[in-house]
Design a protein around this motif. Structure first.
Motif, PDB file in Angstrom:
ATOM      1  N   GLY A 113      12.899  -8.085   0.264  1.00 19.93           N
ATOM      2  CA  GLY A 113      12.475  -8.727  -1.021  1.00 19.93           C
ATOM      3  C   GLY A 113      13.704  -9.109  -1.995  1.00 19.93           C
ATOM      4  O   GLY A 113      14.701  -9.392  -1.435  1.00 19.93           O
TER       5      GLY A 113
ATOM      6  N   PHE B 114       0.595  -2.878   4.439  1.00 20.90           N
ATOM      7  CA  PHE B 114       1.539  -3.744   4.760  1.00 20.90           C
ATOM      8  C   PHE B 114       0.620  -5.447   4.738  1.00 20.90           C
ATOM      9  O   PHE B 114       1.029  -6.287   3.700  1.00 20.90           O
ATOM     10  CB  PHE B 114       2.227  -3.947   5.737  1.00 20.90           C
TER      11      PHE B 114
ATOM     12  N   ASP C 271      12.554 -10.686   4.778  1.00 24.98           N
ATOM     13  CA  ASP C 271      11.095 -10.329   4.097  1.00 24.98           C
ATOM     14  C   ASP C 271      11.010  -8.790   3.484  1.00 24.98           C
ATOM     15  O   ASP C 271      10.152  -8.691   2.760  1.00 24.98           O
ATOM     16  CB  ASP C 271      10.221 -10.782   5.093  1.00 24.98           C
ATOM     17  N   ALA C 272      11.529  -8.040   4.311  1.00 24.03           N
ATOM     18  CA  ALA C 272      11.331  -6.542   4.233  1.00 24.03           C
ATOM     19  C   ALA C 272      11.751  -6.075   2.872  1.00 24.03           C
ATOM     20  O   ALA C 272      11.215  -5.093   2.414  1.00 24.03           O
ATOM     21  CB  ALA C 272      11.453  -5.781   5.403  1.00 24.03           C
TER      22      ALA C 272
ATOM     23  N   ASN D  72       8.586  -6.455  15.190  1.00 24.06           N
ATOM     24  CA  ASN D  72       9.461  -6.605  14.033  1.00 24.06           C
ATOM     25  C   ASN D  72       9.364  -5.446  12.805  1.00 24.06           C
ATOM     26  O   ASN D  72       8.403  -5.009  12.692  1.00 24.06           O
ATOM     27  CB  ASN D  72       9.252  -8.116  13.344  1.00 24.06           C
ATOM     28  N   ALA D  73      10.553  -5.226  12.379  1.00 23.29           N
ATOM     29  CA  ALA D  73      10.396  -4.375  11.321  1.00 23.29           C
ATOM     30  C   ALA D  73       9.815  -4.933   9.682  1.00 23.29           C
ATOM     31  O   ALA D  73      10.216  -6.015   9.677  1.00 23.29           O
ATOM     32  CB  ALA D  73      11.806  -3.872  10.915  1.00 23.29           C
ATOM     33  N   ARG D  74       9.177  -4.003   9.027  1.00 25.21           N
ATOM     34  CA  ARG D  74       8.399  -4.555   7.870  1.00 25.21           C
ATOM     35  C   ARG D  74       8.522  -3.318   6.980  1.00 25.21           C
ATOM     36  O   ARG D  74       8.840  -2.473   7.184  1.00 25.21           O
ATOM     37  CB  ARG D  74       7.217  -5.180   8.013  1.00 25.21           C
ATOM     38  N   SER D  75       8.178  -3.981   5.698  1.00 23.42           N
ATOM     39  CA  SER D  75       8.329  -2.874   4.452  1.00 23.42           C
ATOM     40  C   SER D  75       7.226  -3.867   3.163  1.00 23.42           C
ATOM     41  O   SER D  75       7.323  -4.862   3.322  1.00 23.42           O
ATOM     42  CB  SER D  75       9.507  -2.593   4.199  1.00 23.42           C
ATOM     43  N   THR D  76       6.613  -2.772   2.758  1.00 27.35           N
ATOM     44  CA  THR D  76       5.968  -3.327   1.532  1.00 27.35           C
ATOM     45  C   THR D  76       7.051  -3.122   0.130  1.00 27.35           C
ATOM     46  O   THR D  76       7.710  -2.426   0.446  1.00 27.35           O
ATOM     47  CB  THR D  76       4.622  -2.709   1.023  1.00 27.35           C
ATOM     48  N   THR D  77       7.026  -4.080  -0.446  1.00 31.32           N
ATOM     49  CA  THR D  77       8.024  -4.193  -1.770  1.00 31.32           C
ATOM     50  C   THR D  77       7.461  -4.239  -3.155  1.00 31.32           C
ATOM     51  O   THR D  77       7.676  -4.945  -4.010  1.00 31.32           O
ATOM     52  CB  THR D  77       8.653  -5.436  -1.473  1.00 31.32           C
TER      53      THR D  77
ATOM     54  N   GLU E 102      13.419 -10.802   9.143  1.00 32.05           N
ATOM     55  CA  GLU E 102      12.671  -9.451   9.172  1.00 32.05           C
ATOM     56  C   GLU E 102      13.282  -8.593   8.115  1.00 32.05           C
ATOM     57  O   GLU E 102      12.467  -7.925   7.174  1.00 32.05           O
ATOM     58  CB  GLU E 102      12.475  -8.843  10.295  1.00 32.05           C
TER      59      GLU E 102
END
Lengths: 291, 418
Positions: free
Chosen positions: B278, A51, B275-276, A117-122, B272
């Motif tokens: 897109g 990430f 951003d996650a 925080n929740a995240r993700s690659t895009t 969040e």
């Protein structure tokens, strides 16, 4: 429209992911006889690594994969020499508490550093797809499956044909005999623990564009990985692959064919595991383990 | 001699003590303070919410000092921030400490619905419980737990407000001759929302063609999405928490469902989620109490404390170099309201504060502060929600078009590109 081809394809893609998720744990147990309860957090670290490289430097997760695998191996090597080596001959409860503690510590450091925080690659392939016949193939999942196949194939090839791989299998099979044959067992232990962590980090990288990344993502994956390893047979790589396929097919087909199946999927899959273990307590391809 | 001497000494002592006591009276008054207990999640999974809450309270006190001076009704303003660690057990201890040890006059917070629900029993059980303003938790489980308590003031929308407003916005834009597929998670969030989502969708006259549970934290939502595709709905309505919403949003985009309208609840307002996911955020609608671009006017009585929504947003953006989030404005408005209550009543007495809060009405950046009854609670404000749709602007950035209610709308609901 017949949904079987779609269900079958989804199950295969999920099985690849599950195999990669569990194979590191299986290797670690097979050689060291330690279940690494920090394995889930290694997955989490891999996901965050991908990430941050993606977000800060625009590096595609597939590009960062080799780099992070090396970093994962180094982390495993350091953890083995710094901590794990000290409990190799300790009671199992000490080993469990230690690795569980390492996992908790990593998780809390992640919360402090990166928040909850929740995240993700895009990357583009995460949300694109192709239709082949009646089957929709999501590029992100196909990519993850391909990466998993490459990594697991590389692991099997290493174990099968390299000198250190053969030494690793020898240690897994009979530690005392391996020592008598002049194998540096501690080095093999460190190597196996490092490879096991590297595989978990690789899992994290490929799930970074499929699942949601949080500091808490590791534990549910650890539970699933342990279930797969137990189902396949502790310490058997081939058994782990079979276990992963069994779980993935059970979950996917229950989700497709039962009303509200998604809610039942995991429950029924675990009932299936319990059923198999009642019939064959060593798992599908497991051997008796001397502890 | 000794007695006389003693009398003199005793008299002197009494005089001295009396003088000291008299001198001490104004000193004690000057030291009297108005204490706000602020349970905020400064660590753990709700840390983002906690940071918003803390910033909202701090900015409100700063603004008060700038407009009215350092004190409120002659009292120092003291805010006791305590970290819930996003942990229910710790929240219970904090609430007990606020009430029994710190003896705070008012409690503002906590943030996430879980910790907010955990805060109810320790507060509720105490006879001397202070006034409690809650600008965070939305779960109506909290409402049922608190009941019609006279000292509880909810300053955020309950979960059912989301669905009431969402469905009204859809009906206004599309009519009700549409097919809806509803997906909800089996976790606390989905369970808290699904009954009301179902109720408002059906009551409005929409055709609910799929009502499907999804597993929280599932590795693959494709089986569920295949069922959605088979039903060919016009609207996909999602009631899941943020983590699952991120994965589902990406999978929905990849799955080519060709559903014209994608409807979310709280997640679409969260940076969040934005951003996650897109580009996958484009076209999703969301519902919130606050979104940048609102056009509420300034309060006529207190324009310094409650400027127009646009001016307040400008102030905040200049100060923090970031647009305000929904909890920041909620905590700001709630804190200012308690300060106004103390000043107007010249008291920290619970009954006086309660009566004043019940009667007040200001135009805040978050809308009217007037308290009304909700399903169960006696005091509910800021329940007016805004429905918006995410869009990608020509410069490549993302923004929100306000759709509902009509008086704040900046555009019309658009179908998603197939």
């Amino acid at each position: 429209m017949d949904i079987f081809p779609q269900a079958f394809s989804d199950a295969i893609l999920l099985a690849g992911l599950y195999t990669l998720m569990a194979v590191g744990l299986s290797l670690g147990f097979g050689v060291l006889r330690i279940i690494n309860f920090a394995q889930g957090e290694m997955i989490m670290l891999g996901a965050y690594g991908a990430f941050w490289l993606f977000t800060l430097m625009g590096v595609d997760p597939l590009i960062s994969l080799p780099l992070l695998v090396v970093a994962g191996f180094a982390l495993g090597w350091v953890l083995f020499h710094g901590v794990v080596a000290k409990v190799l001959d300790a009671p199992h409860i000490n080993q469990i508490l230690l690795t569980f503690g390492i996992g908790l510590a990593i998780q809390h450091v992640a919360i402090i550093l990166w928040t909850g925080n929740a995240r993700s690659t895009t990357p583009d392939y995460a949300t694109t797809s192709s239709v082949v016949g009646d089957v929709l193939l999501v590029h992100g999942r196909v990519t993850a499956f391909a990466a998993a196949v490459v990594m697991v194939a590389a692991l099997i090839a290493w174990l099968q044909w390299s000198e250190t791989g053969r030494a690793t299998r020898a240690v897994a099979e009979n530690r005392s005999a391996a020592v008598l044959m002049g194998i540096d067992v501690n080095r093999i232990y460190a190597l196996s623990f490092g490879v096991s962590c590297a595989l978990s980090v690789a899992t994290g990288v490929v799930v970074s564009f499929i699942l949601t990344i949080t500091p808490f993502m590791g534990f549910p994956m650890l539970v699933k990985a342990i279930a797969i390893v137990i189902l396949g047979g502790l310490g058997s790589i081939a058994g782990t692959v079979l276990g992963a396929f069994a779980l993935a097919f059970a979950e996917t087909f229950v989700s497709y064919y039962l009303p509200e199946g998604s809610g039942w999927a995991e429950g029924i899959a675990f009932v299936l595991i319990i059923g198999i273990l009642l019939v064959r307590p060593r798992g599908i391809l497991g051997q008796a383990v001397e502890t | 001699m000794r007695l006389g001497g003693s009398r003199t000494a005793f008299g002197s002592l009494v005089a001295l003590l009396g003088a000291a006591a008299l001198a001490g009276v104004p000193s004690a008054q000057a030291q009297e303070s108005f204490k706000i207990g602020a349970p905020v999640s400064s660590s753990g999974r709700y840390v983002a919410y906690g940071a918003q809450g803390k910033k909202g309270i701090e900015t409100a006190v700063e603004m008060w000092r700038k407009v009215r001076g350092d004190k409120v009704a002659g009292r120092q303003i003291e805010v006791l921030f305590r970290d819930t660690q996003s942990n229910n057990a710790i929240t219970v201890s904090l609430m007990n400490a606020f009430i029994q040890t710190d003896k705070v006059d008012v409690i503002i917070g906590p943030d996430g619905s879980n910790v907010a629900a955990a805060a109810v029993p320790p507060w509720k059980k105490l006879e001397n419980r202070p006034i409690w303003l809650m600008p965070g938790g939305s779960s109506d489980v909290i409402e049922r737990e608190v009941g019609p308590d006279p000292y509880f003031f909810h300053t955020y929308a309950w979960s059912y407000y989301y669905h009431d407003n969402n469905v009204k916005a859809l009906a206004a834009a599309l009519g009700t001759k549409k097919k809806v597929a509803l997906l909800y998670s089996d976790g606390a969030y989905g369970r808290a929302h699904v009954d009301d989502a179902r109720k408002y969708i059906k009551d409005a006259g929409f055709d609910l063609v799929l009502d499907e549970l999804v597993r929280e934290g599932s590795s693959d939502y494709n089986p569920t999405l295949a069922k959605v595709r088979a039903r060919r709905p016009d609207i996909l309505y999602l009631a899941v928490q943020t983590n699952d919403a991120i994965q589902l949003t990406k999978q929905i985009q990849a799955a080519r469902l060709n559903v014209p309208y994608l409807v979310g609840t709280a997640q679409a307002q969260l940076p969040e989620w934005q951003d996650a996911v897109g580009d996958a955020q484009v076209c999703w609608t969301g519902v919130t109490t606050w979104v940048p671009g609102l056009r509420y006017p300034a309060d006529a009585k207190e324009p310094g404390l409650f400027p127009s929504a646009a001016d307040w947003e400008k102030m905040w953006t200049a100060k923090y170099n970031a647009v305000p989030e929904f909890l920041e404005v909620g905590y700001y408005a709630s804190t200012i309201m308690t300060l106004l209550a103390v000043e107007a009543t010249n008291s920290t007495d619970r009954e006086k504060l309660k009566e004043w809060l019940e009667k007040q009405e200001y135009q805040t950046p978050l809308g009217s502060s007037k308290f009304e009854k909700s399903r169960v609670a006696m005091h509910q404000a800021f329940g007016t929600m805004v429905v918006f749709q995410r869009e990608k602007k020509p410069d490549g950035t993302f923004g929100s078009v306000l759709l509902y209610p009509e008086q704040v709308a900046t555009g019309k609901l658009k179908p998603c590109a197939s």
